[in-house]
Design a protein around this motif. Sequence first.
Motif, PDB file in Angstrom:
ATOM      1  N   THR A   8       0.869  -1.174   0.000  1.00 44.63           N
ATOM      2  CA  THR A   8       0.000   0.000   0.000  1.00 44.63           C
ATOM      3  C   THR A   8       0.908   1.225   0.000  1.00 44.63           C
ATOM      4  OG1 THR A   8      -0.133   0.015   2.423  1.00 44.63           O
ATOM      5  CG2 THR A   8      -1.890  -1.132   1.235  1.00 44.63           C
ATOM      6  N   ASP A   9       0.417   2.288  -0.578  1.00 40.09           N
ATOM      7  CA  ASP A   9       1.185   3.533  -0.577  1.00 40.09           C
ATOM      8  C   ASP A   9       1.451   3.950   0.860  1.00 40.09           C
ATOM      9  OD1 ASP A   9       1.187   6.719  -0.544  1.00 40.09           O
ATOM     10  OD2 ASP A   9       1.908   6.029  -2.500  1.00 40.09           O
ATOM     11  N   SER A  10       2.644   4.444   1.117  1.00 41.91           N
ATOM     12  CA  SER A  10       3.044   4.800   2.484  1.00 41.91           C
ATOM     13  C   SER A  10       2.088   5.800   3.141  1.00 41.91           C
ATOM     14  CB  SER A  10       4.477   5.337   2.501  1.00 41.91           C
ATOM     15  OG  SER A  10       4.601   6.460   1.651  1.00 41.91           O
ATOM     16  N   CYS A  11       1.459   6.650   2.374  1.00 44.66           N
ATOM     17  CA  CYS A  11       0.513   7.637   2.922  1.00 44.66           C
ATOM     18  C   CYS A  11      -0.773   6.980   3.431  1.00 44.66           C
ATOM     19  CB  CYS A  11       0.155   8.681   1.874  1.00 44.66           C
ATOM     20  SG  CYS A  11       1.551   9.676   1.339  1.00 44.66           S
ATOM     21  N   TYR A  12      -1.019   5.729   3.041  1.00 38.73           N
ATOM     22  CA  TYR A  12      -2.258   5.034   3.395  1.00 38.73           C
ATOM     23  C   TYR A  12      -2.035   3.928   4.428  1.00 38.73           C
ATOM     24  CZ  TYR A  12      -4.697   7.423  -0.365  1.00 38.73           C
ATOM     25  OH  TYR A  12      -5.267   8.392  -1.158  1.00 38.73           O
ATOM     26  N   ARG A  13      -0.816   3.722   4.840  1.00 33.28           N
ATOM     27  CA  ARG A  13      -0.552   2.662   5.813  1.00 33.28           C
ATOM     28  C   ARG A  13      -1.154   3.036   7.159  1.00 33.28           C
ATOM     29  NH1 ARG A  13       5.328   1.970   3.480  1.00 33.28           N
ATOM     30  NH2 ARG A  13       4.677   1.116   1.464  1.00 33.28           N
ATOM     31  N   GLY A  14      -1.676   2.034   7.829  1.00 35.47           N
ATOM     32  CA  GLY A  14      -2.321   2.267   9.118  1.00 35.47           C
ATOM     33  C   GLY A  14      -3.793   2.636   8.996  1.00 35.47           C
ATOM     34  N   THR A  15      -4.328   2.626   7.776  1.00 33.54           N
ATOM     35  CA  THR A  15      -5.731   2.995   7.556  1.00 33.54           C
ATOM     36  C   THR A  15      -6.644   1.786   7.385  1.00 33.54           C
ATOM     37  OG1 THR A  15      -5.543   3.089   5.141  1.00 33.54           O
ATOM     38  CG2 THR A  15      -5.006   5.107   6.368  1.00 33.54           C
ATOM     39  N   GLY A  16      -6.069   0.577   7.370  1.00 35.92           N
ATOM     40  CA  GLY A  16      -6.860  -0.625   7.104  1.00 35.92           C
ATOM     41  C   GLY A  16      -6.875  -1.010   5.638  1.00 35.92           C
ATOM     42  N   LEU A  17      -6.186  -0.238   4.802  1.00 36.00           N
ATOM     43  CA  LEU A  17      -6.162  -0.532   3.377  1.00 36.00           C
ATOM     44  C   LEU A  17      -5.470  -1.864   3.082  1.00 36.00           C
ATOM     45  CD1 LEU A  17      -6.818   0.255   0.481  1.00 36.00           C
ATOM     46  CD2 LEU A  17      -4.728   1.643   0.457  1.00 36.00           C
ATOM     47  N   GLY A  18      -4.415  -2.198   3.813  1.00 30.29           N
ATOM     48  CA  GLY A  18      -3.738  -3.472   3.610  1.00 30.29           C
ATOM     49  C   GLY A  18      -4.671  -4.645   3.872  1.00 30.29           C
ATOM     50  N   LYS A  19      -5.490  -4.533   4.889  1.00 28.63           N
ATOM     51  CA  LYS A  19      -6.475  -5.570   5.194  1.00 28.63           C
ATOM     52  C   LYS A  19      -7.500  -5.671   4.067  1.00 28.63           C
ATOM     53  CE  LYS A  19      -9.948  -6.756   8.633  1.00 28.63           C
ATOM     54  NZ  LYS A  19     -10.555  -6.382   9.909  1.00 28.63           N
ATOM     55  N   GLN A  20      -7.952  -4.545   3.547  1.00 25.25           N
ATOM     56  CA  GLN A  20      -8.888  -4.559   2.421  1.00 25.25           C
ATOM     57  C   GLN A  20      -8.261  -5.239   1.204  1.00 25.25           C
ATOM     58  OE1 GLN A  20     -11.039  -0.903   1.372  1.00 25.25           O
ATOM     59  NE2 GLN A  20     -10.391  -0.076   3.349  1.00 25.25           N
ATOM     60  N   LEU A  21      -7.004  -4.892   0.925  1.00 23.87           N
ATOM     61  CA  LEU A  21      -6.297  -5.500  -0.195  1.00 23.87           C
ATOM     62  C   LEU A  21      -6.222  -7.012  -0.018  1.00 23.87           C
ATOM     63  CD1 LEU A  21      -4.495  -5.445  -2.744  1.00 23.87           C
ATOM     64  CD2 LEU A  21      -2.559  -4.899  -1.223  1.00 23.87           C
ATOM     65  N   MET A  22      -5.829  -7.461   1.164  1.00 22.08           N
ATOM     66  CA  MET A  22      -5.709  -8.895   1.404  1.00 22.08           C
ATOM     67  C   MET A  22      -7.058  -9.594   1.341  1.00 22.08           C
ATOM     68  SD  MET A  22      -2.711 -10.024   1.496  1.00 22.08           S
ATOM     69  CE  MET A  22      -3.116 -11.630   2.145  1.00 22.08           C
ATOM     70  N   ASN A  23      -8.114  -8.949   1.778  1.00 25.64           N
ATOM     71  CA  ASN A  23      -9.439  -9.559   1.660  1.00 25.64           C
ATOM     72  C   ASN A  23      -9.816  -9.748   0.189  1.00 25.64           C
ATOM     73  OD1 ASN A  23     -10.139 -10.091   4.334  1.00 25.64           O
ATOM     74  ND2 ASN A  23     -10.863  -8.008   4.662  1.00 25.64           N
ATOM     75  N   HIS A  24      -9.444  -8.812  -0.669  1.00 23.87           N
ATOM     76  CA  HIS A  24      -9.671  -8.987  -2.105  1.00 23.87           C
ATOM     77  C   HIS A  24      -8.859 -10.174  -2.635  1.00 23.87           C
ATOM     78  CE1 HIS A  24     -11.618  -5.048  -2.161  1.00 23.87           C
ATOM     79  NE2 HIS A  24     -12.065  -5.384  -3.353  1.00 23.87           N
ATOM     80  N   VAL A  25      -7.598 -10.251  -2.246  1.00 22.07           N
ATOM     81  CA  VAL A  25      -6.732 -11.350  -2.683  1.00 22.07           C
ATOM     82  C   VAL A  25      -7.294 -12.681  -2.198  1.00 22.07           C
ATOM     83  CG1 VAL A  25      -4.430 -12.388  -2.408  1.00 22.07           C
ATOM     84  CG2 VAL A  25      -4.658  -9.931  -2.895  1.00 22.07           C
ATOM     85  N   MET A  26      -7.681 -12.768  -0.923  1.00 24.10           N
ATOM     86  CA  MET A  26      -8.205 -14.011  -0.364  1.00 24.10           C
ATOM     87  C   MET A  26      -9.486 -14.438  -1.091  1.00 24.10           C
ATOM     88  SD  MET A  26      -6.083 -15.005   1.974  1.00 24.10           S
ATOM     89  CE  MET A  26      -4.770 -14.282   1.016  1.00 24.10           C
ATOM     90  N   ALA A  27     -10.359 -13.499  -1.374  1.00 25.30           N
ATOM     91  CA  ALA A  27     -11.609 -13.813  -2.070  1.00 25.30           C
ATOM     92  C   ALA A  27     -11.323 -14.388  -3.460  1.00 25.30           C
ATOM     93  CB  ALA A  27     -12.493 -12.570  -2.163  1.00 25.30           C
ATOM     94  N   ILE A  28     -10.386 -13.808  -4.172  1.00 18.13           N
ATOM     95  CA  ILE A  28     -10.024 -14.307  -5.512  1.00 18.13           C
ATOM     96  C   ILE A  28      -9.443 -15.712  -5.409  1.00 18.13           C
ATOM     97  CG2 ILE A  28      -8.432 -13.981  -7.454  1.00 18.13           C
ATOM     98  CD1 ILE A  28      -8.791 -10.895  -6.874  1.00 18.13           C
ATOM     99  N   LEU A  29      -8.563 -15.925  -4.447  1.00 16.30           N
ATOM    100  CA  LEU A  29      -7.951 -17.244  -4.273  1.00 16.30           C
ATOM    101  C   LEU A  29      -9.005 -18.302  -3.947  1.00 16.30           C
ATOM    102  CD1 LEU A  29      -4.756 -16.193  -2.292  1.00 16.30           C
ATOM    103  CD2 LEU A  29      -4.826 -17.117  -4.622  1.00 16.30           C
ATOM    104  N   LYS A  30      -9.945 -17.969  -3.067  1.00 19.58           N
ATOM    105  CA  LYS A  30     -10.971 -18.930  -2.665  1.00 19.58           C
ATOM    106  C   LYS A  30     -11.903 -19.279  -3.827  1.00 19.58           C
ATOM    107  CE  LYS A  30     -12.765 -18.583   1.576  1.00 19.58           C
ATOM    108  NZ  LYS A  30     -12.326 -19.788   2.243  1.00 19.58           N
ATOM    109  N   VAL A  31     -12.193 -18.323  -4.696  1.00 18.45           N
ATOM    110  CA  VAL A  31     -13.119 -18.548  -5.810  1.00 18.45           C
ATOM    111  C   VAL A  31     -12.444 -19.248  -6.980  1.00 18.45           C
ATOM    112  CG1 VAL A  31     -14.464 -17.358  -7.592  1.00 18.45           C
ATOM    113  CG2 VAL A  31     -14.675 -16.663  -5.208  1.00 18.45           C
ATOM    114  N   HIS A  32     -11.232 -18.874  -7.312  1.00 20.53           N
ATOM    115  CA  HIS A  32     -10.596 -19.326  -8.551  1.00 20.53           C
ATOM    116  C   HIS A  32      -9.572 -20.460  -8.392  1.00 20.53           C
ATOM    117  CE1 HIS A  32     -12.496 -16.248 -10.976  1.00 20.53           C
ATOM    118  NE2 HIS A  32     -12.224 -15.396 -10.008  1.00 20.53           N
ATOM    119  N   TYR A  33      -9.194 -20.796  -7.171  1.00 15.00           N
ATOM    120  CA  TYR A  33      -8.151 -21.791  -6.977  1.00 15.00           C
ATOM    121  C   TYR A  33      -8.570 -22.797  -5.906  1.00 15.00           C
ATOM    122  CZ  TYR A  33      -5.456 -18.282  -9.481  1.00 15.00           C
ATOM    123  OH  TYR A  33      -5.026 -17.384 -10.417  1.00 15.00           O
ATOM    124  N   SER A  34      -8.161 -24.037  -6.083  1.00 20.23           N
ATOM    125  CA  SER A  34      -8.451 -25.053  -5.073  1.00 20.23           C
ATOM    126  C   SER A  34      -7.166 -25.607  -4.461  1.00 20.23           C
ATOM    127  CB  SER A  34      -9.270 -26.187  -5.685  1.00 20.23           C
ATOM    128  OG  SER A  34      -8.560 -26.779  -6.757  1.00 20.23           O
TER     129      SER A  34
END
Length: 151
Positions: A78-104
């Motif tokens: 995440t951009d350094s200006c956005y760290r500590g805002t929960g954006l990293g968690k949002q990003l990882m939730n997107h990644v996890m959702a894609i992995l769960k749907v498209h990969y076994s």
Amino acid sequence: MNLKWYVKQFNGLTTTQLHDIYQLRAKTFIKEQDRSYQDPDDTDLDARHVFAYDQGQLVAYARIYEHAGVVSFGRITTDSCYRGTGLGKQLMNHVMAILKVHYSATIEIDAQTHAQKFYEKFGLIAEGQPYIDLGAEVIKMHAPARKLVLA
């Protein structure tokens, strides 16, 4: 934040998006972490690129890819200006959702050790001892895609 999220294959990226991705990755992994390695790399060509813009600025990025039958993700930033805002968690939730749907398969990553606890929140488990890769201390982590969790 007024985020607009994208998931694109390499050939679907605009030249501006590609430029922004390489800029953010260089800022994080080369400049801030004072590392020196080849980025971009050939993995970009076959990866799914997950990223978000806030008011025209790229603020979060990750890539998901398969190599030699192993599914992985990386270049999480995440951009350094956005760290500590929960954006990293949002990003990882997107990644996890894609992995769960498209990969076994089991997901395997080389996580920077300072981020190990962060990745454990999403169901990844560390194995073995830390080692140096591309100038950073990393540890192998894994989890079956079906056991990944949204945090």
